[in-house]
Motif scaffolding. Sequence first.
Motif, mmCIF file in Angstrom:
data_model
loop_
_atom_site.group_PDB
_atom_site.id
_atom_site.type_symbol
_atom_site.label_atom_id
_atom_site.label_comp_id
_atom_site.label_asym_id
_atom_site.label_seq_id
_atom_site.Cartn_x
_atom_site.Cartn_y
_atom_site.Cartn_z
ATOM 1 N N UNK A 195 -3.072 4.704 10.449
ATOM 2 C CA UNK A 195 -4.422 4.109 10.320
ATOM 3 C C UNK A 195 -5.279 4.898 9.373
ATOM 4 N N UNK A 196 -4.916 6.290 9.085
ATOM 5 C CA UNK A 196 -5.771 7.069 8.163
ATOM 6 C C UNK A 196 -4.939 7.568 7.191
ATOM 7 N N UNK A 197 -3.669 6.897 6.813
ATOM 8 C CA UNK A 197 -3.033 7.456 5.569
ATOM 9 C C UNK A 197 -3.411 7.005 4.153
ATOM 10 N N UNK A 198 -3.459 7.521 3.223
ATOM 11 C CA UNK A 198 -3.797 7.365 1.816
ATOM 12 C C UNK A 198 -2.857 6.290 1.391
ATOM 13 N N UNK A 199 -2.881 5.288 0.601
ATOM 14 C CA UNK A 199 -1.774 4.814 0.019
ATOM 15 C C UNK A 199 -1.095 5.262 -1.177
ATOM 16 N N UNK A 200 -0.194 4.592 -1.636
ATOM 17 C CA UNK A 200 1.044 5.152 -2.537
ATOM 18 C C UNK A 200 0.118 5.438 -3.982
ATOM 19 N N UNK A 201 -0.861 4.775 -4.218
ATOM 20 C CA UNK A 201 -1.836 4.810 -5.447
ATOM 21 C C UNK A 201 -2.552 6.142 -5.665
ATOM 22 N N UNK A 202 -2.919 6.535 -4.404
ATOM 23 C CA UNK A 202 -3.806 7.919 -4.170
ATOM 24 C C UNK A 202 -2.950 8.947 -3.992
ATOM 25 N N UNK A 203 -1.788 9.055 -3.221
ATOM 26 C CA UNK A 203 -1.173 10.214 -3.103
ATOM 27 C C UNK A 203 0.570 10.050 -3.276
ATOM 28 N N UNK A 204 0.910 8.876 -4.210
ATOM 29 C CA UNK A 204 2.367 8.845 -4.537
ATOM 30 C C UNK A 204 3.246 8.968 -3.303
ATOM 31 N N UNK A 205 4.302 9.700 -3.475
ATOM 32 C CA UNK A 205 5.281 9.720 -2.518
ATOM 33 C C UNK A 205 5.055 10.254 -1.277
ATOM 34 N N UNK A 258 2.622 9.255 0.531
ATOM 35 C CA UNK A 258 2.195 7.622 1.491
ATOM 36 C C UNK A 258 3.464 7.350 2.290
ATOM 37 N N UNK A 259 4.525 7.050 1.692
ATOM 38 C CA UNK A 259 5.655 6.878 2.548
ATOM 39 C C UNK A 259 6.125 7.757 3.327
ATOM 40 N N UNK A 260 5.998 9.141 2.693
ATOM 41 C CA UNK A 260 6.452 10.187 3.874
ATOM 42 C C UNK A 260 5.574 10.339 5.065
ATOM 43 N N UNK A 261 4.130 9.984 4.858
ATOM 44 C CA UNK A 261 3.245 10.098 6.151
ATOM 45 C C UNK A 261 3.552 8.743 7.104
ATOM 46 N N UNK A 262 4.133 7.834 6.511
ATOM 47 C CA UNK A 262 4.500 6.616 7.223
ATOM 48 C C UNK A 262 5.566 6.753 8.049
ATOM 49 N N UNK A 263 6.763 7.566 7.513
ATOM 50 C CA UNK A 263 7.831 7.831 8.015
ATOM 51 C C UNK A 263 7.477 8.878 9.200
ATOM 52 N N UNK A 279 0.766 -1.222 -0.020
ATOM 53 C CA UNK A 279 -0.025 0.056 0.029
ATOM 54 C C UNK A 279 0.884 1.141 0.076
ATOM 55 N N UNK A 280 1.899 1.098 0.530
ATOM 56 C CA UNK A 280 2.689 2.393 0.797
ATOM 57 C C UNK A 280 4.038 2.403 -0.375
ATOM 58 N N UNK A 281 4.374 1.293 -1.137
ATOM 59 C CA UNK A 281 5.286 1.352 -1.945
ATOM 60 C C UNK A 281 5.103 0.933 -3.291
ATOM 61 N N UNK A 282 5.987 1.278 -4.345
ATOM 62 C CA UNK A 282 5.453 0.769 -5.663
ATOM 63 C C UNK A 282 5.545 -0.562 -5.810
ATOM 64 N N UNK A 283 4.988 -1.010 -6.877
ATOM 65 C CA UNK A 283 5.097 -2.654 -6.947
ATOM 66 C C UNK A 283 6.518 -3.132 -7.237
#
Length: 440
Positions: free
Chosen positions: A115-125, A127-132, A55-59
Amino acid sequence: MDNSNALPLGSAAVPAKERTTASRIKSIFSGSVGNMVEWYDWYVYAAFSLYFAKAFFPKGDTTAQLLNTAAIFAVGFLMRPIGGWLMGLYADKAGRKKALMASVYLMCFGSLVIALSPGYETIGIGAPILLIFARLLQGLSVGGEYGTSATYLSEMATKDRRGFFSSFQYVTLISGQLIALGVLIVLQNFLTTEELYAWGWRIPFAIGALCAVVALYLRRGMEETESFTKVKKEKKESAMRTLMRHPKELMTVVGLTMGGTLAFYTYTTYMQKYLVNTVGMSISDSTTISAATLFLFMCLQPIIGGLSDKVGRRPILIAFGILGTLFTVPILTTLHTIQSWWGAFFLIMAALIIVSGYTSINAVVKAELFPTEIRALGVGLPYALTVSIFGGTAEYIALWFKSIGMETGYYWYVTACIAVSLLVYITMKDTRKHSRIETD
């Protein structure tokens, strides 16, 4: 006259209201439940990373995606020294209770973000920034939690039961990890694999945020420790300057932590991925093996902690060092080729029995090294630095060795770190006999 460095000698103690066993247990329970929630939130990331990595990283291939999530797991550890420093200062100045409540606030917010962060397909880079960002907050929280919690439990316990009561730090730490795995098992049975990959992985983070509210309520009812309330508050010098006057104790914390924390993260958080990615087991089997071994591991903590009150801390640490140095490579090498559920269970359980020699008493050993006015800082900061370097990078280094086709190199790396810690155990004093915790 400053008696903060004195050993506990009955007549030298300041008179204080005697705590009953029931009041001590109530305070230890309240603090421990909060600790459990903290570690549940921290370990949910590791338990569910197999599902949310996509969900957070490209395929890409599974190992590459796990490397990315493991890297962010390690990034969270970078904040732990800062958390150990800030919360340690706060705990030594304002009290253990206030610092423990502050750490829960931070962990709750970090879990909500994931819990509320959108995935990579929705907001691109993004997503992992929010995860960090979320992991940095959680790293700050758990970095402050360890030192303050270890200090609180050690100070709240009586002298003759200090090893037993302080062992509950790892009981609650492991129970937090067990609950994370339990939630995973439940979701695996009630949701399809596709649902877990799509949105089900968000549920445990939401649960963690809600549980933090309960932890805050319970921690409001904790008593402050006598060691903190009795220490003199005259302004002398900065806490960091005072801490630097104890270089031997600081280096002892680093040395005794290095091998133990690496072994702990190898056989707990990394082992679930190891069974799937290297041994070839299903996610379901790896989860149930991890849950079963962790439950027994948790039960061992107060037993060995209580044993340390009888025979001392040093013999138990030395036993861990010797057995860990001798058996790490054989255990991991055999586990690499094992195929049966029970075979993997017994090998991991054997490893965790060995690791219990470190986990059950490391908190009390560190707390017994420092005087009251810098105890939380002295325990938390060097521990967090060491865990960040060795524990936080365990998964990443293990996966890196695998990615270059030299997985056995990681086995020898763990062995070498345990051997270095063994040298510290052999040369250090037994803190049961040389404790700097004054209040019984």
